[in-house]
Design a protein around this motif. Sequence first.
Motif, short mmCIF file in Angstrom:
data_model
loop_
_atom_site.label_atom_id
_atom_site.label_comp_id
_atom_site.label_asym_id
_atom_site.label_seq_id
_atom_site.Cartn_x
_atom_site.Cartn_y
_atom_site.Cartn_z
N HIS A 120 0.80 -1.22 0.00
CA HIS A 120 0.00 0.00 0.00
C HIS A 120 0.84 1.28 0.00
O HIS A 120 0.29 2.37 -0.21
CB HIS A 120 -0.93 0.01 1.21
N ALA A 121 2.14 1.17 0.26
CA ALA A 121 3.00 2.35 0.29
C ALA A 121 4.45 1.91 0.13
O ALA A 121 4.79 0.75 0.38
CB ALA A 121 2.83 3.12 1.60
N ALA A 140 -1.03 2.16 -9.57
CA ALA A 140 -0.42 3.46 -9.27
C ALA A 140 -1.23 4.27 -8.26
O ALA A 140 -0.66 4.94 -7.39
CB ALA A 140 -0.25 4.26 -10.56
N ASN A 141 -2.56 4.20 -8.35
CA ASN A 141 -3.40 4.99 -7.45
C ASN A 141 -3.64 4.31 -6.10
O ASN A 141 -4.30 4.88 -5.23
CB ASN A 141 -4.74 5.28 -8.11
N GLU A 142 -3.10 3.11 -5.93
CA GLU A 142 -3.30 2.37 -4.69
C GLU A 142 -2.04 2.30 -3.84
O GLU A 142 -2.09 1.76 -2.72
CB GLU A 142 -3.78 0.95 -5.01
N VAL A 143 -0.93 2.82 -4.36
CA VAL A 143 0.34 2.76 -3.65
C VAL A 143 0.83 4.17 -3.36
O VAL A 143 1.11 4.94 -4.29
CB VAL A 143 1.40 1.99 -4.45
N ALA A 144 0.91 4.53 -2.10
CA ALA A 144 1.36 5.87 -1.71
C ALA A 144 2.88 5.90 -1.64
O ALA A 144 3.52 4.94 -1.23
CB ALA A 144 0.77 6.23 -0.34
N LEU A 145 3.45 7.04 -2.02
CA LEU A 145 4.89 7.24 -1.91
C LEU A 145 5.19 8.14 -0.71
O LEU A 145 4.61 9.23 -0.58
CB LEU A 145 5.44 7.87 -3.18
N TYR A 146 6.09 7.68 0.13
CA TYR A 146 6.52 8.44 1.30
C TYR A 146 8.02 8.67 1.22
O TYR A 146 8.79 7.75 0.95
CB TYR A 146 6.19 7.67 2.59
N THR A 147 8.43 9.91 1.45
CA THR A 147 9.85 10.19 1.41
C THR A 147 10.53 9.71 2.68
O THR A 147 10.01 9.85 3.78
CB THR A 147 10.15 11.68 1.18
N GLY A 148 11.70 9.13 2.48
CA GLY A 148 12.61 8.81 3.56
C GLY A 148 13.95 9.46 3.29
O GLY A 148 14.94 9.20 3.96
N ASN A 149 13.96 10.30 2.25
CA ASN A 149 15.17 11.03 1.86
C ASN A 149 15.35 12.22 2.79
O ASN A 149 14.96 13.34 2.46
CB ASN A 149 15.06 11.49 0.41
N ASP A 150 15.92 11.97 3.95
CA ASP A 150 16.05 13.02 4.97
C ASP A 150 16.85 14.22 4.47
O ASP A 150 16.75 15.30 5.04
CB ASP A 150 16.73 12.45 6.21
N ASP A 151 17.65 14.03 3.41
CA ASP A 151 18.45 15.13 2.87
C ASP A 151 17.67 15.98 1.88
O ASP A 151 18.16 17.00 1.41
CB ASP A 151 19.71 14.58 2.20
N ASN A 152 16.43 15.57 1.53
CA ASN A 152 15.68 16.29 0.49
C ASN A 152 14.17 16.22 0.76
O ASN A 152 13.37 16.02 -0.13
CB ASN A 152 15.99 15.68 -0.89
#
Length: 351
Positions: free
Chosen positions: A176-177, A201-213
Amino acid sequence: MNNTLEQTLKQFLLKGTVIPAHPLALNHSRKLDERYQRALTRYYIDSGAGGIAVAVHTTQFEIRLPQYKLFEKVLALAMEEVNKAKLERPFLPIAGILGPVDQALQEARIAKDMGYAMGLLSNGGLPNLTESELIERVERVAEIIPVFGFYLQPAVGGRILSFDFWKRFAAVENVHAIKVAAFNRYQTLDVVRAVALCERANEVALYTGNDDNIIGDLVTPYKFIKDGKDVEKSFVGGLLGHWAFGTKQAVHLLEKIKIASEAKIRSVLSEGIEITDVNAAVFDPAHNFHGCIAGINEVLRRQGLLGTNLCLSDKEVLSSGQAEEISRVHDNYPHLHDDIFVAANLQRWLS
């Protein structure tokens, strides 16, 4: 056993939220300090975070080692506090899952039985598995618990994975993400494009873990061509070690980004540079991230949310000059920390 993500939580996840990666509280004897461990969970809940990720890199992967046996304990402590809070809003308790197939399946069952909504599945530390074998592992874990994918950067134990891998990963029904923590624009783009072009595509959320950006990820629309048509995918939230401190400010920041007009994006991007400066001091890229976890702990120690900055390994300590850098960014960017909020609530969280 129901292994699906409850619909309200799924919509909440897709909309985007702040999920701090939960540290580990140790006393001066390097033993678990339950009082501070619980206080941290209470801090995240009261800060307005949309979830917590426990037993992840920030919690220290070593909690699973036989000499510590802390994996189940730290998961249980966090869930006890979540349950005590009796929240009337969506909240996502997420358990870190790693290791070979048998270990990953066991950890998934433990997390599910404790009431965790999702498992953050790391692919790190498995250099002998092919990408196809990693996908089979994902599918088996997904039979037990909803999966939150995790692209961990090579500098802290991860491995480089291909565009095709992430396209297959996103196609798994109970994924789911995905948290992208590649710390690399090319590898980040691989994941975003893979998800954007897959059927789910609409069922999978993207979460940033790029702490530098962090801000760059959150305000950038990624556009691609699929079957001759434009498709777009964006990061909707973050699951971050950097959000283990300054969590209330992070919640305000994400809210600001969600309602920001294009005219306001420029000022938000400027704040993103300040956040990157803070992150450089705390995560210690100058020494190949050696002081990353100790740096997070040091910020929380100074606020009174941890009793020490110690890690399970006596080799994980602040690097030379890192404490001074943490002081510099703390003084330079008072709008990015939660000192006043923490001071007003600390004794209640510790009680």
